[in-house]
Design a protein around this motif. Structure first.
Motif, PDB file in Angstrom:
ATOM      1  N   ALA A  91       0.837  -1.204   0.000  1.00  0.00           N
ATOM      2  CA  ALA A  91       0.000   0.000   0.000  1.00  0.00           C
ATOM      3  C   ALA A  91       0.867   1.248   0.000  1.00  0.00           C
ATOM      4  N   ASP A  92       1.937   1.220   0.762  1.00  0.00           N
ATOM      5  CA  ASP A  92       2.865   2.351   0.813  1.00  0.00           C
ATOM      6  C   ASP A  92       3.496   2.587  -0.559  1.00  0.00           C
ATOM      7  N   ALA A 144       8.345   8.250  13.531  1.00  0.00           N
ATOM      8  CA  ALA A 144       8.405   9.636  13.082  1.00  0.00           C
ATOM      9  C   ALA A 144       7.543   9.858  11.849  1.00  0.00           C
ATOM     10  N   ASN A 145       7.417   8.857  10.990  1.00  0.00           N
ATOM     11  CA  ASN A 145       6.677   9.014   9.739  1.00  0.00           C
ATOM     12  C   ASN A 145       5.263   8.451   9.795  1.00  0.00           C
ATOM     13  N   SER A 146       4.842   7.877  10.918  1.00  0.00           N
ATOM     14  CA  SER A 146       3.577   7.140  10.942  1.00  0.00           C
ATOM     15  C   SER A 146       2.364   8.017  10.682  1.00  0.00           C
ATOM     16  N   ALA A 147       2.373   9.263  11.089  1.00  0.00           N
ATOM     17  CA  ALA A 147       1.198  10.115  10.893  1.00  0.00           C
ATOM     18  C   ALA A 147       0.930  10.379   9.420  1.00  0.00           C
ATOM     19  N   ASP A 148       1.962  10.478   8.605  1.00  0.00           N
ATOM     20  CA  ASP A 148       1.791  10.777   7.194  1.00  0.00           C
ATOM     21  C   ASP A 148       2.091   9.586   6.299  1.00  0.00           C
ATOM     22  N   SER A 149       2.273   8.404   6.862  1.00  0.00           N
ATOM     23  CA  SER A 149       2.665   7.229   6.102  1.00  0.00           C
ATOM     24  C   SER A 149       1.537   6.750   5.201  1.00  0.00           C
ATOM     25  N   TYR A 150       1.914   6.304   4.016  1.00  0.00           N
ATOM     26  CA  TYR A 150       0.923   5.742   3.112  1.00  0.00           C
ATOM     27  C   TYR A 150       0.324   4.465   3.688  1.00  0.00           C
ATOM     28  N   SER A 151       1.078   3.779   4.544  1.00  0.00           N
ATOM     29  CA  SER A 151       0.566   2.535   5.105  1.00  0.00           C
ATOM     30  C   SER A 151      -0.580   2.783   6.079  1.00  0.00           C
ATOM     31  N   GLU A 152      -0.798   4.033   6.462  1.00  0.00           N
ATOM     32  CA  GLU A 152      -1.923   4.374   7.332  1.00  0.00           C
ATOM     33  C   GLU A 152      -3.175   4.699   6.534  1.00  0.00           C
ATOM     34  N   GLN A 153      -3.115   4.536   5.208  1.00  0.00           N
ATOM     35  CA  GLN A 153      -4.243   4.820   4.355  1.00  0.00           C
ATOM     36  C   GLN A 153      -4.924   3.524   3.948  1.00  0.00           C
ATOM     37  N   GLY A 154      -6.183   3.639   3.555  1.00  0.00           N
ATOM     38  CA  GLY A 154      -6.918   2.493   3.066  1.00  0.00           C
ATOM     39  C   GLY A 154      -7.120   2.611   1.566  1.00  0.00           C
ATOM     40  N   GLY A 160      -9.886   2.531  -6.315  1.00  0.00           N
ATOM     41  CA  GLY A 160      -8.594   1.915  -6.050  1.00  0.00           C
ATOM     42  C   GLY A 160      -7.566   2.871  -5.483  1.00  0.00           C
ATOM     43  N   GLY A 161      -7.965   4.117  -5.244  1.00  0.00           N
ATOM     44  CA  GLY A 161      -7.044   5.103  -4.694  1.00  0.00           C
ATOM     45  C   GLY A 161      -6.863   4.936  -3.198  1.00  0.00           C
ATOM     46  N   LEU A 162      -5.756   5.473  -2.692  1.00  0.00           N
ATOM     47  CA  LEU A 162      -5.489   5.436  -1.259  1.00  0.00           C
ATOM     48  C   LEU A 162      -6.099   6.668  -0.610  1.00  0.00           C
ATOM     49  N   ALA A 163      -6.699   6.483   0.555  1.00  0.00           N
ATOM     50  CA  ALA A 163      -7.325   7.592   1.262  1.00  0.00           C
ATOM     51  C   ALA A 163      -7.154   7.393   2.759  1.00  0.00           C
ATOM     52  N   HIS A 164      -7.024   8.522   3.490  1.00  0.00           N
ATOM     53  CA  HIS A 164      -6.914   8.452   4.945  1.00  0.00           C
ATOM     54  C   HIS A 164      -8.244   8.057   5.580  1.00  0.00           C
ATOM     55  N   GLU A 165      -9.343   8.439   4.952  1.00  0.00           N
ATOM     56  CA  GLU A 165     -10.669   8.150   5.505  1.00  0.00           C
ATOM     57  C   GLU A 165     -11.488   7.371   4.487  1.00  0.00           C
TER      58      GLU A 165
END
Length: 181
Positions: A91-92, A144-154, A160-165
């Motif tokens: 995902a990242d 340090a990067n977890s807040a903006d990490s792509y892996s925190e997106q669904g 098929g796009g990545l989104a925080h919400e």
């Protein structure tokens, strides 16, 4: 995101074609295997990928698909990860490259292609509260990067796009752009 390995979400063997294969043959194979891409191989080495998007572009540009080989329309091969890389890693990588597919390969060759649609069910289970696989605590740089990490997106199940919400709409997880008004 759960720490499932990519080997756990590879749903099927990948579709492979050679550079000289006719485009329509590659498209027929992609359709028969219910996939949106075919890896173009030179021997066992991936040299490109034919996607549904590149085929549509070819048709919209007025080219005759009967006179085209896979090599004529292929893009470079997608970025690759090993079988042991996690779904979060995929995902990242998808988020960083903008490509909804990741090649799963190692020294033994190509094992498959993971697409955003393969990752979406894993994300959905996590968002619905299913137990996640145990994961190691994040390291200093990961914290340090977890807040903006792509892996925190669904992954949106529509585009098929990545989104925080993501929001559950009629059983599908959708990003804000795909939600009905």
């Amino acid at each position: 995101m759960t720490q499932l390995a990519l080997r756990d979400v590879l749903s099927q063997e990948f579709v492979g074609v050679s550079e000289s294969d006719e485009l329509l043959d590659a498209v027929e194979l992609m359709r028969a295997e219910n996939t949106t891409s075919a890896v173009v191989l030179r021997g066992t080495d991936p040299v490109g990928v034919v996607t549904a998007e590149t085929v549509m572009d070819l048709l919209l540009d007025g080219h005759d698909p009967n006179a085209v080989a896979a090599a004529d329309v292929m893009d470079g091969p997608p970025e690759s990860l090993s079988l042991d890389a996690s779904v979060a890693d995929a995902a990242d990588l998808m988020g960083r490259t903008g490509d909804p597919r990741v090649l799963v390969a190692d020294d033994d060759g190509v094992h498959g292609v993971v697409e955003a649609r393969d990752v979406a069910p894993t994300v959905e289970k996590q968002l619905r509260g299913a137990p996640a696989a145990p994961s190691a605590p994040p390291t200093g740089s990961e914290q340090a990067n977890s807040a903006d990490s792509y892996s925190e997106q669904g992954v949106c199940e529509s585009c098929g796009g990545l989104a925080h919400e993501l929001v559950d709409v009629n059983g599908q997880l959708l990003c804000p752009e795909c939600q009905p008004v």
